[in-house]
Design an enzyme around this catalytic site. Structure first.
Site, PDB file in Angstrom:
ATOM      1  N   LYS A 229      -6.719   1.704  -3.896  1.00 27.75           N
ATOM      2  CA  LYS A 229      -6.499   1.309  -2.499  1.00 27.75           C
ATOM      3  C   LYS A 229      -6.708   2.504  -1.564  1.00 27.75           C
ATOM      4  O   LYS A 229      -7.256   2.352  -0.470  1.00 27.75           O
ATOM      5  CB  LYS A 229      -5.086   0.742  -2.331  1.00 27.75           C
ATOM      6  CG  LYS A 229      -4.748   0.303  -0.895  1.00 27.75           C
ATOM      7  CD  LYS A 229      -5.695  -0.791  -0.389  1.00 27.75           C
ATOM      8  CE  LYS A 229      -5.435  -1.163   1.080  1.00 27.75           C
ATOM      9  NZ  LYS A 229      -4.286  -2.032   1.280  1.00 27.75           N
TER      10      LYS A 229
ATOM     11  N   LYS B 133      -0.521   4.763   8.311  1.00 27.62           N
ATOM     12  CA  LYS B 133       0.341   5.012   7.145  1.00 27.62           C
ATOM     13  C   LYS B 133      -0.498   5.184   5.882  1.00 27.62           C
ATOM     14  O   LYS B 133      -0.245   6.086   5.069  1.00 27.62           O
ATOM     15  CB  LYS B 133       1.334   3.854   6.991  1.00 27.62           C
ATOM     16  CG  LYS B 133       2.280   3.949   5.799  1.00 27.62           C
ATOM     17  CD  LYS B 133       1.789   3.145   4.590  1.00 27.62           C
ATOM     18  CE  LYS B 133       1.707   1.674   4.886  1.00 27.62           C
ATOM     19  NZ  LYS B 133       1.282   0.895   3.678  1.00 27.62           N
TER      20      LYS B 133
ATOM     21  N   SER C 297       0.863  -1.190   0.000  1.00 32.17           N
ATOM     22  CA  SER C 297       0.000   0.000   0.000  1.00 32.17           C
ATOM     23  C   SER C 297       0.894   1.233   0.000  1.00 32.17           C
ATOM     24  O   SER C 297       1.466   1.583   1.039  1.00 32.17           O
ATOM     25  CB  SER C 297      -0.923   0.001   1.217  1.00 32.17           C
ATOM     26  OG  SER C 297      -1.844  -1.057   1.146  1.00 32.17           O
TER      27      SER C 297
END
Length: 298
Positions: free
Chosen positions: A170, A238, A95
């Protein structure tokens, strides 16, 4: 199928690698955690250094904590790129930001190597079950090459557009998932403070419009006070940081997501950073002075 390199054996990567082995794929693994490498080798994998993986394998998969680590593993001294040659393919399932994905694609294209960015959704349960949703960016031909591999680790995979498109998808996914968990948290805190059993509230609403995969996955964990991580707050912190950085770069205001980031920051400051993101409920509990728990989960 020739050998597949697999770099990153964390919460998501390790079960994904096991599923590739179960599907009969020959894999060569690497991770900074030697015990994870040893486990995969015992299950039938080989292990090798990054550059050797580039030489040995026609396809190399990375699933790593952040974009800077991906760049180092691929392009740093002794990195995968040192062993790659024209016609090979790298698939980054980490990611990261779309900018980082595009940079990987550009650097690899310069040496004749294909690139797919293919982040996943489904958390640790999906990684174990082999039912991940895989969102892809790249060229159609490279995507087709990856499909037999995707079939061993996921239940759905879709090419959205050019390199970076998987990472964009994502980011959108993480907004929806994380804000949904926060909404479930807030609702169950309200229900508990008002005197209702939160597990019964969950069961009553799950068949209606409030029902979702997130509700089914996280409400029972909250009611059982089970914050053992399948998707750590730290990892989602994150991801949300990546969401906000990308949004600010293209002038998209994200007021709800910005507030969620501060919720995550608060939980980090109070020692909950490595809890499952069902642990968002602890932030709302602290505000309301109540603890979500159910007689049904005792």
């Amino acid at each position: 199928m020739s050998k597949v390199g697999f770099i990153g054996l964390g919460i998501m990567g390790k079960p994904m690698a096991h599923n590739l082995l179960k599907a009969g794929v020959s894999i060569v693994v690497n991770d900074i955690a030697q015990d994870a490498v040893d486990e995969l080798v015992s299950a039938g994998a080989e292990s090798a250094a990054y550059s050797d993986i580039g030489r040995m394998c026609d396809v190399v998969i990375t699933i790593l904590p952040n974009g800077s680590i991906v760049q180092q593993v691929l392009f740093g001294a002794g990195g995968v790129a040192e062993g790659l040659s024209k016609g090979k393919l790298v698939c980054d399932m980490s990611s990261v930001t779309p900018v980082e994905s595009k940079l990987c694609g550009k650097k690899l294209a310069e040496i004749g190597v294909g690139f797919i960015d293919a982040p996943v959704s489904g958390g640790e349960p999906g990684a174990i079950a082999g039912t991940l949703a895989i969102m892809c960016g790249g060229e159609e031909a490279d995507f087709k090459r990856m499909e037999p591999i995707f079939s061993a680790i996921g239940s759905s995979w879709l090419l959205i557009g050019p390199a970076g498109s998987g990472s964009v998808t994502k980011l959108a996914n993480q907004i929806i998932v994380n804000l949904n968990i926060a909404a479930v948290s807030e609702a169950l805190v309200l229900a508990t403070k008002a005197g209702a059993d939160p597990m019964k509230v969950y069961k009553a609403i799950r068949g209606g419009l409030a029902g979702s995969a997130v509700l089914d996955a996280k409400a029972p964990m909250m009611c059982a006070r089970n914050f053992t991580p399948g998707g750590k707050i730290s990892i989602n912190h994150k991801d949300i940081k990546n969401v906000l950085a990308t949004a600010h770069e293209i002038d998209v205001p994200l007021p709800f997501t910005s507030q969620l980031f501060e919720v995550q920051q608060t939980l980090k400051a109070h020692g909950h950073f490595n809890d499952d993101h069902a642990g968002y409920v602890q932030y709302f509990e602290a505000l309301a002075g109540v603890e979500v728990k159910s007689e049904e989960t005792k």
